[in-house]
Structures are given as structure tokens and as C-alpha cells.
Write a protein that holds these residues in place. Structure first.
Motif, PDB file in Angstrom:
ATOM      1  N   ARG A   1     -37.431 -11.076  48.231  1.00  0.00           N
ATOM      2  CA  ARG A   1     -36.735 -11.084  46.935  1.00  0.00           C
ATOM      3  C   ARG A   1     -35.446 -10.276  47.027  1.00  0.00           C
ATOM      4  O   ARG A   1     -35.411  -9.179  47.581  1.00  0.00           O
ATOM      5  CB  ARG A   1     -37.627 -10.519  45.831  1.00  0.00           C
TER       6      ARG A   1
ATOM      7  N   THR B   1     -32.902 -12.992  40.188  1.00  0.00           N
ATOM      8  CA  THR B   1     -33.835 -12.624  41.244  1.00  0.00           C
ATOM      9  C   THR B   1     -33.986 -13.835  42.147  1.00  0.00           C
ATOM     10  O   THR B   1     -34.489 -14.883  41.727  1.00  0.00           O
ATOM     11  CB  THR B   1     -35.219 -12.229  40.691  1.00  0.00           C
TER      12      THR B   1
ATOM     13  N   SER C   1     -34.141 -17.099  39.687  1.00  0.00           N
ATOM     14  CA  SER C   1     -34.875 -16.899  38.428  1.00  0.00           C
ATOM     15  C   SER C   1     -34.132 -17.474  37.227  1.00  0.00           C
ATOM     16  O   SER C   1     -34.733 -17.708  36.170  1.00  0.00           O
ATOM     17  CB  SER C   1     -35.134 -15.404  38.195  1.00  0.00           C
TER      18      SER C   1
ATOM     19  N   THR D   1     -35.701 -15.622  45.268  1.00  0.00           N
ATOM     20  CA  THR D   1     -36.953 -15.530  46.019  1.00  0.00           C
ATOM     21  C   THR D   1     -36.959 -16.581  47.119  1.00  0.00           C
ATOM     22  O   THR D   1     -36.785 -17.772  46.841  1.00  0.00           O
ATOM     23  CB  THR D   1     -38.174 -15.745  45.115  1.00  0.00           C
TER      24      THR D   1
ATOM     25  N   GLN E   1     -32.203  -9.019  44.490  1.00  0.00           N
ATOM     26  CA  GLN E   1     -31.794  -8.832  43.096  1.00  0.00           C
ATOM     27  C   GLN E   1     -30.276  -8.741  43.019  1.00  0.00           C
ATOM     28  O   GLN E   1     -29.652  -7.930  43.711  1.00  0.00           O
ATOM     29  CB  GLN E   1     -32.409  -7.555  42.519  1.00  0.00           C
TER      30      GLN E   1
ATOM     31  N   LYS F   1     -42.830 -13.760  51.042  1.00  0.00           N
ATOM     32  CA  LYS F   1     -41.742 -13.949  50.096  1.00  0.00           C
ATOM     33  C   LYS F   1     -40.765 -12.794  50.257  1.00  0.00           C
ATOM     34  O   LYS F   1     -41.171 -11.644  50.442  1.00  0.00           O
ATOM     35  CB  LYS F   1     -42.262 -13.963  48.651  1.00  0.00           C
TER      36      LYS F   1
END
Length: 408
Positions: free
Chosen positions: A288, A295, A310, A297, A290, A286
Motif C-alpha cells: 500500500r 491509497t 481507493s 494497493t 499513500q 499486498k
């Protein structure tokens, strides 16, 4: 139209191919490592390779060649010994038949896939066909158009860097070529057989593969996705020349020169973490990013398959649709999943706090229609926890817009 590919063309080729690889297709690092040794001399008889269109591939048979395995492991290869030996075994087998081996076919769009195809062709005096089996990189053989076209997978050779050769032969239940669904089924069986082989210590998580020998009459129907090598080469040249310096410019280039309606599916953000586990010939992980409250992913199995925001209730991209990273600021802008993470598991310092944008576009029509290719993607998505149907990128975008409207 046929043209010559030269040693200096490998860098733009592998850069462009990495972008189209949807996070996979081998790392830029591994492709560069192989390309650095592409010099006419003791190993390679020439440093130029002929590239031909599907329509021009009429002078003999073609075979798909590739590295199969975990990108991190393949980074150690200096010469494509496994793929060359595997293709040579096919060549020797065809010498007993009226049709000679004339062409190499890359399996997928990706930095390593295209580089290996070019290098094997150079070593064996063959040409490369300007097409591949997906227009992106894929984690498994049944996702390729060669499997959907029911091309006979025999012979199939898997060879380690040390020269250990394994021939996989799944005997049909009916007749010499099997029933109408045999070749579709057997691609999945061969895949299941190969993964434990490359995981053996003798193979060290990767091996060279040659399979799907295509006669001239088969090449056209097996390769509906065409011009992909040239597409990657031209994109790489545009990046090198500084004509693409931002995610917006990349999206504009894809629309104007590739006919792809790509879009940014994330805000520019910072790469904050990555997880990777190498086993069974796959890098699983994964990534990620920001960006403010978001977020993002990306879930991958060598190739990026699924992306989440997210702040959204549904995925923002589902394979077979493609998603690529564009890294802004000074320095290299294109990275695969394997290039984002170093061997010790830390993030690539070349990215640092530079802005990372996810760019996505819809898969080729052949991968989206019901059948073996799409079914294979959906089975893999199910294993990653997504149990819904395939939803095209533009429909997901519409759902996101509706969600924004509901929230306002």
C-alpha cells in the motif's frame, strides 16, 4: 548480434530485469547474492557468458532454467546448485540423442531469472538466448510462451539445493507427444505437481527447474518476445549512469529506447504497509502506498497482478499488463515486491519516506491475445477476487478519465 556478458554486467542486468519483472521475477537481493559469487575459480570455469539472439541459436538445443519457489526462501542461495543440476540432467539426457544442449533460456524477465540463466550457462559452458517467455515475470508456467507454443515439457527436472532430483513426466493419452492440446494442458498439470514438491521441507520452498527442451526448429516459435535481456542490461546501465533520475525520466526512457508507452498510474506517495505470506512456493501479499486521499494497493503472487486506487471504482492495472515501482530521492530506485519487505515483515528502511510512483505499461501482444497465456492470468485474477474481463491499460486509463469527468 552475439556479445559477451561480463561479471561487472550482472549488476545493471539484474537492476533492469527487476524493473521489467512487474514486481516479481525474484528479488534483487537474491540475484545480487548469487552474482557476488560469480568469479572464475573452483565453481565457475569462467566469468564471461556469450549472449546470442534467437536467430543465431542454431547450433543445438535450448532449455529453460529457473528457480521455482518463494523469493524470500531463494534469498539464501549462494550458488545456483538446483538449476545447474537440473540443466545438467537435461544435458546428460540429450547426450543420448543427436542434438546437444547449447543454450540456456531464461523463463521470464526478472532479476533472478536472468541472473540464474547467465550463471547456469557459465557453469556448463553454454550460451544464453536473448529472449524469454513473457517479457515480464509470471507466477505460473502456463503464462509463458513456451507453454502456448506447445513445446514438449518432457523431460522436466526439479532439483533442491541439496541435490534431491524429481523428474516430472506426464504421459500423453494419445501417442508419444499427445494430442493437439496435450502440451497446453500438461503445463498446468506440471505446475500443480511442482508446488507441493517445493513446499516439502527437503526443498524448503524453492528448487531449480529445467524443462521445455527446444530444438533449433522450435526456438523461434517458442520465443516471440525477444531482446529482453539486452533491454534490461541497457536500462540498468542507464540507471547506474544517472541518466534516469525520476519517474518522468523513466517513462521517457521506456518510450524512446524500448518502444513502451508507459505511464504513471499513481501520484508519488509514501510506502505505508505491506503484507506477505509465504506458502506453497509463493509470496502472497499486498503493498500500500499513500498519496493524499489516494491509497494505492498492489496485489501480488510473487509478481504484481492487480492494482487499485481507493478513489477509483475499477482497477488501475490488470495483469498481464506490467506495473513497477519507481522510488525517488537518493539511493536505489528499483525494487521488487520481495525487496520492499524484510524477512521480519517490516518495510525496507532504505525506502523510508521517499516518494514511490507506480509505472505501468501494456503487456506483450502474445500475452494479451486469447489463449492459454491470457486465460491463465484471468484465472489467477479470479482467485484474487477480480471477476471481470481483461481490460488493457489504455482502456482503464480512459475509464478513469471518464470517471473524473463525471465527478467534476
Amino acid at each position: 548480434m552475439a556479445y559477451e556478458l561480463h561479471r561487472e554486467d550482472l549488476e545493471p542486468l539484474l537492476l533492469g530485469a527487476a524493473f521489467f519483472g512487474s514486481g516479481g521475477g525474484g528479488t534483487i537481493e537474491s540475484a545480487r547474492h548469487l552474482a557476488a559469487h560469480f568469479v572464475a575459480g573452483d565453481y565457475y570455469p569462467t566469468d564471461t557468458v556469450k549472449v546470442v539472439s534467437v536467430e543465431e541459436a542454431t547450433e543445438g538445443a535450448a532449455v529453460m532454467v529457473a528457480y521455482l519457489g518463494a523469493p524470500e526462501a531463494i534469498n539464501t542461495a549462494t550458488y545456483p546448485l538446483g538449476p545447474v543440476t537440473a540443466a545438467k540432467n537435461v544435458q546428460d539426457r540429450l547426450d543420448l540423442k543427436p542434438t546437444r544442449l547449447a543454450y540456456v533460456m531464461p523463463p521470464e524477465s526478472g532479476a533472478l531469472g536472468f541472473t540464474v540463466a547467465v550463471l547456469v550457462a557459465a557453469k556448463l559452458g553454454l550460451a544464453v538466448i536473448d529472449a524469454d517467455g513473457a517479457g515480464r515475470a509470471v507466477p505460473s508456467l502456463p503464462m509463458l510462451t513456451f507453454a502456448a507454443a506447445e513445446i514438449d515439457p518432457r523431460p522436466a527436472f526439479l532439483v533442491s539445493q541439496g541435490g534431491l532430483c524429481v523428474e516430472l513426466d506426464v504421459t500423453p493419452r494419445v501417442g508419444n507427444q499427445g494430442g493437439t492440446t496435450h502440451q497446453r494442458d500438461v503445463s498446468a498439470i506440471v505446475e500443480q505437481m511442482m508446488r507441493p514438491v517445493v513446499a516439502d521441507p527437503e526443498f524448503g520452498q524453492f528448487g531449480g527447474l529445467a524443462m521445455w527442451v527446444m530444438q533449433p526448429s522450435d526456438i523461434g516459435r517458442a520465443t516471440p518476445i525477444r531482446g529482453t535481456l539486452t533491454r534490461a542490461l541497457e536500462l540498468g546501465r542507464a540507471v547506474q549512469a544517472g541518466r534516469i533520475g525520476s519517474a518522468r525520466q523513466m517513462i521517457g526512457y521506456l518510450a524512446e529506447h524500448c518502444g513502451l508507452a508507459a505511464r504513471a498510474i499513481s501520484e508519488p506517495g509514501e510506502l505505508v504497509s505491506a503484507e506477505v505470506d509465504t506458502s506453497g512456493g509463493f509470496d502472497l501479499g499486498k503493498v500500500r502506498i499513500q498519496a493524499g486521499q489516494h491509497t494505492y494497493t498492489v496485489m501480488y503472487q510473487n509478481e504484481s497482478l492487480l492494482a487499485w486506487d481507493s478513489e477509483r471504482p475499477q482497477p488501475i492495472v490488470l495483469s498481464p499488463d506490467s506495473v513497477a515501482y519507481y522510488v525517488g530521492g537518493e539511493g536505489q530506485s528499483i525494487f521488487s515486491n520481495g525487496d520492499l519487505v524484510q524477512a521480519d515483515g517490516t518495510l525496507n528502511p532504505a525506502i523510508g519516506k521517499r516518494p514511490v510512483t507506480l509505472i505501468a505499461w501494456r503487456a506483450e501482444a502474445e500475452l494479451r491475445k486469447p489463449g492459454l497465456n491470457l486465460d491463465s492470468f484471468m484465472q489467477l485474477l479470479n482467485s484474487l477476487g477480480y471477476l471481470g474481463p481483461y481490460v488493457p491499460l489504455e482502456s482503464l486509463h480512459s475509464l478513469q478519465s471518464m470517471h473524473k469527468g463525471d465527478a467534476s
